[in-house]
Design an enzyme around this catalytic site. Structure first.
Site, PDB file in Angstrom:
ATOM      1  N   ASP A 103       1.954  -4.133  -2.506  1.00  0.00           N
ATOM      2  CA  ASP A 103       1.746  -4.090  -0.836  1.00  0.00           C
ATOM      3  C   ASP A 103       3.597  -4.959  -1.201  1.00  0.00           C
ATOM      4  O   ASP A 103       3.865  -6.057  -2.268  1.00  0.00           O
ATOM      5  CB  ASP A 103       0.653  -4.986  -1.114  1.00  0.00           C
TER       6      ASP A 103
HETATM    7  N1  URA Z   1      -4.467  -4.038  -4.725  1.00  0.00           N
HETATM    8  C1  URA Z   1      -3.676  -4.778  -3.924  1.00  0.00           C
HETATM    9  O1  URA Z   1      -4.482  -5.574  -2.860  1.00  0.00           O
HETATM   10  N2  URA Z   1      -2.641  -5.114  -2.946  1.00  0.00           N
HETATM   11  C2  URA Z   1      -2.018  -4.642  -4.353  1.00  0.00           C
HETATM   12  O2  URA Z   1       0.092  -4.742  -3.832  1.00  0.00           O
HETATM   13  C3  URA Z   1      -1.928  -3.852  -5.554  1.00  0.00           C
HETATM   14  C4  URA Z   1      -3.575  -4.046  -5.874  1.00  0.00           C
END
Ligand code: URA
Length: 235
Positions: A103
């Site tokens: 993310d």
């Molecule tokens: N899980 C998440 O919630 N975000 C990420 O970026 C990776 C794994």
């Protein structure tokens, strides 16, 4: 370079399996069967044949790890005009792209490559490649909540696979969790923690299988070393 290393880096088999193949007489160097394990070859000059197939080092494949900072998107372009992770990789001629994603507000280990098979290898359920995250969450999960995280929580109607979860630090209002999962569902760690009442405040990925972020500084990148590439090839 040792013959078995060359074979492993070419994606033929793991180094150990390659050694067996050499001993079994399945490998030729310049049209001569070689059964000795120490054999040194010159990747540029020698012709290596395994089971009658010519083996080449895939020199145009590049494998990179990045310590992704907050605010960068794991794609090649962003329709909202945000910065993308490849903006951070300078001086690499090959067209690389992120393998898997983090993310925009997640930091840590992101692999980039031009190897089209890699994403498949790392996400295929049969390989069960563990991804380790460090999450700062609100509050301190109790035993029951930790067990729920470990056994699986329902996200969008589907239960998550068993996870390894432990508290590495407790503060008055927050805690730090080590979380290991092998699935890669959208915003999975955040949704898991949210589901047990402990929303994630900060998230960082520290390893993917045997590949570890180690001391790489935030925003920096490096090429994977031979051992790390061999590990990827062995998947
Ligand atoms: N899980 C998440 O919630 N975000 C990420 O970026 C990776 C794994």
């Amino acid at each position: 370079m040792r013959l078995q290393k060359y074979m492993a880096l070419s994606g033929v088999a793991s180094r150990r399996k390659s050694e067996e193949m050499i001993k079994e007489g399945r490998v030729k160097v310049n049209n001569r069967v070689i059964t000795e394990l120490g054999t040194i070859i010159d990747p540029r000059a020698d012709k290596i044949i395994v089971d009658d197939k010519n083996i080449m080092l895939e020199t145009n494949k590049v494998y990179i790890m990045l310590n992704k900072p907050v605010g960068y998107v794991s794609s090649l372009k962003d329709e909202k005009g945000r910065r993308v992770v490849t903006d951070l990789i300078e001086g690499v001629r090959e067209r690389i792209y992120p393998v898997g994603r983090l993310d925009a507000d997640t930091t840590g280990l992101l692999l980039l490559s031009n190897d089209g098979d890699l994403a498949y290898k790392l996400t295929h359920p049969s390989n069960k490649v563990d991804k380790k995250y460090i999450a700062i969450v609100e509050g301190v999960p109790n035993k029951k909540e930790l067990d729920t995280l470990r056994n699986g929580v329902f996200i969008d109607g589907k239960k998550t696979h068993p996870a390894k979860v432990k508290i590495s630090k407790r503060y008055d209002t927050d805690s730090i969790l080590d979380i290991v999962i092998h699935e890669g569902r959208n915003r999975q760690v955040k949704k898991m923690c949210e589901a047990v009442g402990h929303p994630v405040k900060k998230l960082k990925r520290v390893s993917i299988g045997e590949i570890e972020l180690g001391g790489l500084n935030i925003g920096n990148w490096r090429f994977l070393n031979d051992e790390e590439i061999e590990y990827l090839m062995s998947l």
